[in-house]
Design an enzyme around this catalytic site. Sequence first.
Site, PDB file in Angstrom:
ATOM      1  CB  CYS A  46       2.553  -3.919   7.213  1.00 49.12           C
ATOM      2  SG  CYS A  46       0.778  -3.984   7.482  1.00 49.12           S
ATOM      3  CB  CYS A  87       0.714  -0.792   6.736  1.00 48.83           C
ATOM      4  SG  CYS A  87       0.722  -1.730   8.275  1.00 48.83           S
TER       5      CYS A  87
END
Length: 113
Positions: free
Chosen positions: A38, A41
């Site tokens: 991600c 993230c």
Amino acid sequence: MKSTDSVIEVNNIGDDNFETLVMQSDKLALIDFWADWCQPCHMLAPTVQALAEDYTDQIFVGKMDVEANPITPHRYEIRSIPTLLLFKEGELVEQLTGVRPKEEIESIIKAHL
């Protein structure tokens, strides 16, 4: 800043220790739900690290990999990452999804201290 300054480690949380480290914590607990693949993230990670360092004596900061730990994200209906959950005395008090500025997260933390 001296080069000998230590970096506060963000705690890795798993399904197996979530109850002990987060739900039974006597501090506010900020948990970052993330995954290695991600990109947002990874964009949020330095902010989470900075909060861990700034509030080291006041809050517990942890990260939970949703791929390796499916039970807890399912329990809290994490549908999108990154998601930050803030717990106080074992109760979920705030949820933020997506990359957020440090000031916004900090304001929420301060409201619960």
